[in-house]
Write a protein that holds these residues in place. Structure first.
Motif, PDB file in Angstrom:
ATOM      1  N   HIS A 152       3.677  -4.697   3.945  1.00 47.74           N
ATOM      2  CA  HIS A 152       3.723  -5.209   5.307  1.00 47.74           C
ATOM      3  C   HIS A 152       3.298  -6.667   5.295  1.00 47.74           C
ATOM      4  O   HIS A 152       2.527  -7.082   4.432  1.00 47.74           O
TER       5      HIS A 152
ATOM      6  N   HIS B   2       0.848  -1.189   0.000  1.00 48.47           N
ATOM      7  CA  HIS B   2       0.000   0.000   0.000  1.00 48.47           C
ATOM      8  C   HIS B   2       0.885   1.241   0.000  1.00 48.47           C
ATOM      9  O   HIS B   2       2.118   1.145   0.063  1.00 48.47           O
TER      10      HIS B   2
ATOM     11  N   HIS C  42       5.080   0.530  -0.471  1.00 46.27           N
ATOM     12  CA  HIS C  42       5.794  -0.404   0.410  1.00 46.27           C
ATOM     13  C   HIS C  42       4.813  -1.481   0.856  1.00 46.27           C
ATOM     14  O   HIS C  42       3.620  -1.409   0.564  1.00 46.27           O
TER      15      HIS C  42
ATOM     16  N   GLU D  58       0.214  -3.638  11.566  1.00 45.66           N
ATOM     17  CA  GLU D  58       1.041  -3.302  10.409  1.00 45.66           C
ATOM     18  C   GLU D  58       2.489  -3.686  10.653  1.00 45.66           C
ATOM     19  O   GLU D  58       3.236  -3.971   9.737  1.00 45.66           O
TER      20      GLU D  58
ATOM     21  N   CYS E 232       5.850   6.544   4.660  1.00 46.73           N
ATOM     22  CA  CYS E 232       4.676   5.770   4.237  1.00 46.73           C
ATOM     23  C   CYS E 232       4.015   6.296   2.965  1.00 46.73           C
ATOM     24  O   CYS E 232       3.107   5.660   2.432  1.00 46.73           O
TER      25      CYS E 232
END
Ligand SMILES: [Zn+2]
Length: 151
Positions: free
Chosen positions: A31, A16, A29, A142, A25
Motif C-alpha cells: 500500500h 505486508h 501486497h 491503507e 489480503c
C-alpha cells in the motif's frame, strides 16, 4: 475555552500480508500508506513569550522531523513482518528478504491499519512528551477510502 491542534500528513510505501485473512489480503501486497498525526498542547494554549515557536502548538518542522525519524523512515519500502504470524509463508518471505539484505520491519502485532495506528500513537506520545504536547490522534490510511484512527 477554544481548542487548537496541529496535524501533519505523511506517506510511505510498504508491503505486508494478513495471515489467515479470508480475502485477498492474505497475499503479499503493498500500500501507499497515509498517516495524519494530530498534536495538541497539554494546556490548550499556544506557546507564549519570546520563544521562537510563539503562537504555535508545535513547529511543523519538529513534527515532521520526529515522525519521519521515529516512524516513517524505518517503514518506507519495507516489508512489515509479524514475528508471531501463524502463516509459515510469512516467515519464509521474511527470512529470504533478511538474508539478502532487504528492508524488513519486525512487529509483534498483525500488521493491520488498526494495530499500526495504536502502536504509532504509543510511540509518538512518548516522543512528544518533551515538547509538553500530546498526540491527540493518529490516523492510518491503507487505501484512499479506508483508515483506522487511534486516540
Ligand atoms: Zn493490505
Amino acid at each position: 475555552m477554544d481548542n487548537i491542534s496541529v496535524t501533519k500528513e505523511f506517506t510511505w510505501d510498504m508491503a505486508h500480508m494478513l495471515a489467515h485473512h479470508e480475502g485477498m489480503c492474505q497475499n503479499l501486497h503493498g500500500h501507499t500508506y497515509k498517516m495524519q498525526v494530530e498534536i495538541v498542547r497539554f494546556t490548550g494554549n499556544l506557546i507564549k513569550g519570546s520563544d521562537p515557536s510563539k503562537g504555535m502548538v508545535l513547529d511543523f518542522k519538529d513534527l515532521k522531523d520526529i515522525v519521519n525519524e521515529r516512524i516513517v523512515k524505518e517503514l518506507d519500502h519495507a516489508f512489515m513482518y509479524w514475528v508471531n504470524s501463524p502463516d509459515k509463508t510469512e516467515h519464509e518471505i521474511a527470512r529470504i528478504l533478511i538474508e539478502s539484505g532487504k528492508k524488513v520491519v519486525k512487529v509483534d502485532y498483525r500488521p493491520t491499519a488498526e494495530e499500526m495506528a495504536l502502536n504509532f500513537l504509543r510511540i509518538l506520545r512518548d516522543e512528544f512528551k518533551k515538547f509538553d504536547v500530546d498526540v491527540k490522534s493518529v490516523k492510518v490510511w491503507e487505501t484512499p477510502t479506508s483508515y483506522a484512527k487511534a486516540w
